[in-house]
Design an enzyme around this catalytic site. Structure first.
Site, mmCIF file in Angstrom:
data_model
loop_
_atom_site.group_PDB
_atom_site.id
_atom_site.type_symbol
_atom_site.label_atom_id
_atom_site.label_comp_id
_atom_site.label_asym_id
_atom_site.label_seq_id
_atom_site.Cartn_x
_atom_site.Cartn_y
_atom_site.Cartn_z
ATOM 1 N N GLU A 114 26.468 -13.956 -99.598
ATOM 2 C CA GLU A 114 25.432 -14.838 -100.120
ATOM 3 C C GLU A 114 24.189 -14.059 -100.525
ATOM 4 O OE1 GLU A 114 23.018 -18.770 -98.431
ATOM 5 O OE2 GLU A 114 24.902 -18.131 -97.521
ATOM 6 N N GLU A 118 14.587 -18.678 -102.041
ATOM 7 C CA GLU A 118 14.217 -19.950 -101.428
ATOM 8 C C GLU A 118 12.711 -20.166 -101.492
ATOM 9 O OE1 GLU A 118 16.808 -21.871 -98.552
ATOM 10 O OE2 GLU A 118 16.884 -19.896 -97.627
ATOM 11 N N TRP A 200 16.359 -29.799 -100.747
ATOM 12 C CA TRP A 200 16.627 -30.668 -99.605
ATOM 13 C C TRP A 200 15.383 -30.725 -98.732
ATOM 14 C CZ3 TRP A 200 17.341 -28.568 -94.436
ATOM 15 C CH2 TRP A 200 17.235 -27.168 -94.374
ATOM 16 N N THR A 211 13.422 -26.457 -87.063
ATOM 17 C CA THR A 211 13.782 -26.623 -88.466
ATOM 18 C C THR A 211 12.581 -27.107 -89.262
ATOM 19 O OG1 THR A 211 16.048 -27.197 -87.858
ATOM 20 C CG2 THR A 211 15.314 -27.840 -90.057
#
Length: 465
Positions: A114, A118, A200, A211
């Site tokens: 990957e 971001e 998201w 988170t």
């Protein structure tokens, strides 16, 4: 940006929950990956048949594809129906604003190699670059931060030039980071990749506090919509042929075969035959890879939409062999299913049909399923979903800790900001880290399922007495 240890660990888990794979070729025989085998400029002022939308319904206009979070649990994403084997990808993006909103541009392989860009909506002046090899999340020193002023007010071009010897990250044509296999310490991405973009809500109030803190704070959904714009995606596949095949389970680039072509270690952006953006793959074997759905791990996500606000049960079933349970420490509404090796995958939208459930979220050896989406077909790949909600899950396991389903011994993130200098040294350094897998989940599931069954029997016997 400073984060607590809890935020770093749980934030990393949240991000990893966004990337997954339907069939991991390091564990089993998988269908071939359809190749782009050339270069293409995908102007997204109109819908492209080469990119499949999930987690929401994009709209198209002069600013390209609008990936909008219009309500809680939306997680719109575009996923290519082709792969590249070394190549160049440039996303022209205006990131979504909003505290707790995460925008991502990602390259992702079937075995969880990957490469990521971001953006955090609450921090519009920087962007993070990151990478992972085979889903390995044992260290947290890979991310770097780069200046990106007004990234949610202006379009900028974020590119990755990926070769066998070096991966270079560019912002508006400026080299801001270089990664070599040596610097990657055995985790260098080197298997065929798909191209993705999406957003998201990492700050959803049902997520773990870590988170939410990683994402920049709790999202205020009264301020929707939050829109990420993707104006264009330019892609060059340095290799040739109609599809890519894993000849063995080593995950080394030398083990990749280009059918009717060759694997090239490097190339030049824009080189190779021009591929019509409207042309679909014609190889007979590609039908197994046309996205019939799908997400996030390390990068783009898809904590996709639940369709109810009710609380999910701790253990759910869907079909004869797919018992699911949640684990303490997982972001909300993510649960583990025994039909695989365990790990993290985000929920899928209840609005999505069977024909939209095998691309990004379900492409995972991290066989975790959401309690928040309606039951749907899974193409026989062991991914299951069922109706539930977005409330914080409970269950077995702990993070960190020991025992079934726990994620023990995760190291403390260390390092410094990579900055935006030219040719920065690599290795990454950051308190944030996508992709933390929850090992041992299969055993946890059996334990929980057996315990619940015994409890039920005991209660029934007591009632009869």
């Amino acid at each position: 940006m400073k984060l607590s240890l809890a935020a770093a660990l749980l934030g990393a888990l949240a991000v990893s929950a966004q990337t997954s794979t339907e069939c991991n070729p390091l564990k089993q025989k998988c269908p071939a990956d359809p190749a782009l085998a050339g270069s293409a400029d995908f102007g997204l002022t109109s819908e492209s048949p080469r990119f499949h939308a999930t987690g929401g319904t994009p709209t198209y206009g002069n600013d390209g594809a609008s990936l909008t979070i219009g309500k809680r649990f939306d997680a719109p994403k575009l996923t290519s129906d082709f792969y590249i084997m070394f190549g160049y990808v440039e996303w022209e993006i205006k990131a979504a604003p909003g505290k707790g909103i995460v925008s991502s541009a990602v390259l992702l392989s079937d075995c969880l190699d990957e490469i990521d860009w971001e953006f955090l909506g609450g921090d519009p002046n920087q962007v993070q670059s990151n990478f992972f090899g085979k889903g390995d999340t044992t260290t947290y020193d890979r991310v770097k931060f780069h200046p990106a002023p007004n990234n949610n007010q202006e379009f900028h071009k974020y590119a990755v030039d990926w070769t066998a010897d070096k991966t270079t990250f560019y912002i508006d044509g400026q080299n801001v980071r270089e990664l070599t296999p040596d610097a990657a310490k055995g985790q260098y991405p080197q298997t065929p990749m798909r191209v993705l973009a999406g957003s998201w809500a990492g700050g959803d109030p049902s997520n773990n506090q870590g988170t939410i803190e990683w994402a920049g704070g709790e999202t205020d959904f009264s301020k929707v919509p939050f829109t990420m714009f993707v104006k264009s995606i330019k892609v060059t596949d340095y290799s040739t042929g109609k599809e890519y095949v894993y000849k063995d389970m080593t995950g080394k680039w030398e083990s990749i075969q280009a059918v009717d072509g060759q694997v090239n270690k490097s190339g030049k952006p824009g080189s190779g035959p021009k591929v019509e953006s409207s042309t679909l793959p014609s190889s007979p074997s590609t039908s197994a890879h046309v996205p019939v759905h799908t997400v996030p791990g390390g990068g783009i996500g898809n904590p996709q939409a639940p369709n109810t606000g009710s609380s999910p049960s701790n253990t759910l079933t869907n079909g004869p062999s797919s018992t699911m349970t949640s684990l303490v420490g997982l972001p909300s509404s993510w649960i583990v299913t025994e039909t695989g090796t365990g790990g993290v995958v985000t929920p899928t939208s209840a609005a999505e049909s069977t024909s939209h459930h095998s691309d990004y979220t379900s492409r995972s050896s991290r066989s975790v399923s959401s309690s928040v989406s309606a039951s749907s077909g899974n193409g026989g790949h062991g991914m299951t979903t069922s109706t539930g909600s977005g409330s914080a899950p409970t269950g077995t396991g702990s993070l960190p800790g020991s025992g079934s389903g726990s994620a023990p011994g995760y190291p403390v993130p260390t390092g410094t900001n990579g900055g935006g200098s030219n040719n920065p040294t690599d290795g990454g350094a950051s308190p944030t880290s996508p992709a933390m897998q929850a090992p041992g989940s299969t055993g946890a599931i059996h334990s929980v399922s057996n315990a619940l069954l015994l409890s039920f029997c005991a209660i029934a016997a007591w009632a009869l007495v």
